[in-house]
Design a protein around this motif. Structure first.
Motif, PDB file in Angstrom:
ATOM      1  N   LEU A   1      -3.675  -8.981  -3.649  1.00  0.00           N
ATOM      2  CA  LEU A   1      -2.794  -7.964  -3.084  1.00  0.00           C
ATOM      3  C   LEU A   1      -1.925  -8.595  -2.017  1.00  0.00           C
ATOM      4  N   THR A   2      -0.732  -8.032  -1.843  1.00  0.00           N
ATOM      5  CA  THR A   2       0.084  -8.403  -0.694  1.00  0.00           C
ATOM      6  C   THR A   2      -0.286  -7.487   0.470  1.00  0.00           C
ATOM      7  N   PRO A   3      -0.018  -7.898   1.715  1.00  0.00           N
ATOM      8  CA  PRO A   3      -0.286  -6.994   2.841  1.00  0.00           C
ATOM      9  C   PRO A   3       0.418  -5.649   2.696  1.00  0.00           C
ATOM     10  N   THR A   4       1.602  -5.628   2.116  1.00  0.00           N
ATOM     11  CA  THR A   4       2.327  -4.366   1.921  1.00  0.00           C
ATOM     12  C   THR A   4       1.610  -3.488   0.915  1.00  0.00           C
ATOM     13  N   GLN A   5       1.126  -4.072  -0.186  1.00  0.00           N
ATOM     14  CA  GLN A   5       0.389  -3.301  -1.183  1.00  0.00           C
ATOM     15  C   GLN A   5      -0.918  -2.755  -0.610  1.00  0.00           C
ATOM     16  N   ALA A   6      -1.527  -3.509   0.293  1.00  0.00           N
ATOM     17  CA  ALA A   6      -2.793  -3.083   0.881  1.00  0.00           C
ATOM     18  C   ALA A   6      -2.643  -1.792   1.676  1.00  0.00           C
ATOM     19  N   LEU A   7      -1.449  -1.551   2.208  1.00  0.00           N
ATOM     20  CA  LEU A   7      -1.240  -0.370   3.050  1.00  0.00           C
ATOM     21  C   LEU A   7      -1.428   0.933   2.284  1.00  0.00           C
ATOM     22  N   THR A   8      -1.189   0.916   0.974  1.00  0.00           N
ATOM     23  CA  THR A   8      -1.274   2.147   0.179  1.00  0.00           C
ATOM     24  C   THR A   8      -2.314   2.064  -0.926  1.00  0.00           C
ATOM     25  N   HIS A   9      -3.115   1.011  -0.940  1.00  0.00           N
ATOM     26  CA  HIS A   9      -4.123   0.855  -1.989  1.00  0.00           C
ATOM     27  C   HIS A   9      -5.182   1.951  -1.854  1.00  0.00           C
ATOM     28  N   PRO A  10      -5.649   2.528  -2.985  1.00  0.00           N
ATOM     29  CA  PRO A  10      -6.633   3.620  -2.899  1.00  0.00           C
ATOM     30  C   PRO A  10      -7.971   3.214  -2.291  1.00  0.00           C
TER      31      PRO A  10
END
Length: 280
Positions: free
Chosen positions: A150-159
Motif C-alpha cells: 500500500l502507499t501511505p495515501t491508500q492506507a488513509l482510506t483502507h478498510p
C-alpha cells in the motif's frame, strides 16, 4: 572534573473531545510534571473507556519518580496490561487500549525525550519548524505500507486502517517501542489519538503548531479543527513545549481543558521546571 547541571522547563496544554459522532469519549490522557501519555480505548461501551482509564492510572505513578527510564515504564505497562485484562466485557469482546507518549528522562545527566508507543496513537516532534512522526503505527495497514503493498495515501482510506497489531490488554503482553531523542530548547512535542490524524493531514497539523505559540491554544485548535473536518472518532491532543521554544504568552492561570471546558486536575501545574541530575 567540574559538576554540571542540566535543567528542563516545560509548558503544556491538553484537549480531549468525544468528536461529532461518538456518544462516549474512550480516550484518556496524562500530563503530569514530566510524563505525557494518550490512551485510546477499544472494546465498546464500558470496556474501551475503562481500559484507557486503567492504563493511564497505571502510568500515573511515573510522574512522582525523580528519574524515569524504560524499565520504569515497562513495569507500569505491565500493571496496565494486568488491569486491562481483568476488565469484564461482553462475550467475544475484549477490552484494550493504545498507549503513546513521552517522558522526560536522562542519560548521564543529559535530558532526553523517552518516546513510548503501543498501537496506532501517535507521538510527533516539531524541531526547527519541521514536524516528524516519532512513533511507528502498530497497525495492519502500516505493515502493508512497510511491505510495499500500500502507499501511505491508500492506507488513509483502507478498510483495515483501524485494526491494530499491538494493544495493552491483548492476549499476549505487547512489546512497547522505545526511542531516545535529545531535548532541544525549541522542541514541541505532540501526543495524540488517531481521531486527530484521521481528520487532519500532517501538513495541516504542522501549520497549526507553528501558528499557535501557546500549547493550550494549539491543543484546543487541533481538536476543534478535527471536529469540523468530520470528528468521526474521539480526539485527544497533548502539546508539550521545552523552554525557549516560544514566547510565553500565558498568565500561568490556564490549565489544560478539553473543547467543552473539562479540566483534569492531574495535569496541574501547567508549567514546571525539571532539574536533572548532576554530572561530574
Amino acid at each position: 572534573m567540574s559538576a554540571s547541571t542540566t535543567g528542563v522547563h516545560l509548558a503544556w496544554g491538553a484537549s480531549s473531545h468525544r468528536g461529532a459522532r461518538r456518544l462516549l469519549n474512550e480516550d484518556r490522557f496524562l500530563a503530569d510534571r514530566s510524563v505525557f501519555f494518550v490512551a485510546d480505548g477499544m472494546g465498546g461501551h464500558d470496556a474501551g473507556e475503562v481500559a484507557s482509564a486503567a492504563a493511564i492510572d497505571a502510568l500515573r505513578p511515573l510522574g512522582a519518580l525523580g528519574k524515569v527510564g524504560p524499565e520504569d515504564v515497562r513495569e507500569r505497562l505491565g500493571v496496565a496490561q494486568d488491569d486491562v485484562r481483568a476488565i469484564s466485557t461482553e462475550p467475544g469482546r475484549g477490552a484494550g487500549t493504545t498507549v503513546t507518549g513521552v517522558v522526560v528522562a536522562e542519560q548521564e545527566g543529559v535530558p532526553y525525550w523517552l518516546v513510548v508507543n503501543i498501537g496506532d496513537s501517535r507521538t510527533y516532534q516539531m524541531s526547527h519548524g519541521v514536524l516528524e512522526q516519532l512513533s511507528v503505527d502498530h497497525s495492519e495497514v502500516q505493515e502493508m505500507v512497510d511491505a510495499g503493498l500500500l502507499t501511505p495515501t491508500q492506507a488513509l482510506t483502507h478498510p483495515r486502517r483501524h485494526v491494530v497489531t499491538r494493544a495493552v490488554g491483548a492476549a499476549l503482553p505487547p512489546e512497547p517501542d522505545f526511542c531516545w531523542i535529545p531535548i532541544e530548547a525549541r522542541d514541541r512535542m505532540l501526543v495524540c489519538s488517531d481521531g486527530l490524524t484521521g481528520e487532519l493531514s500532517d501538513e495541516r497539523i504542522a501549520e497549526i503548531l507553528l501558528a499557535q505559540p501557546d500549547p493550550q491554544c494549539a491543543a484546543d485548535l487541533l481538536v476543534n479543527e478535527a471536529i469540523v473536518a468530520g470528528g468521526r472518532d474521539n480526539i485527544t491532543v497533548v502539546v508539550v513545549d521545552a523552554t525557549g521554544a516560544w514566547q510565553d504568552t500565558s498568565d500561568g492561570s490556564t490549565t489544560p481543558r478539553d473543547a467543552l471546558g473539562y479540566t483534569d486536575e492531574d495535569t496541574l501545574p501547567r508549567e514546571i521546571h525539571l532539574q536533572m541530575g548532576d554530572r561530574s
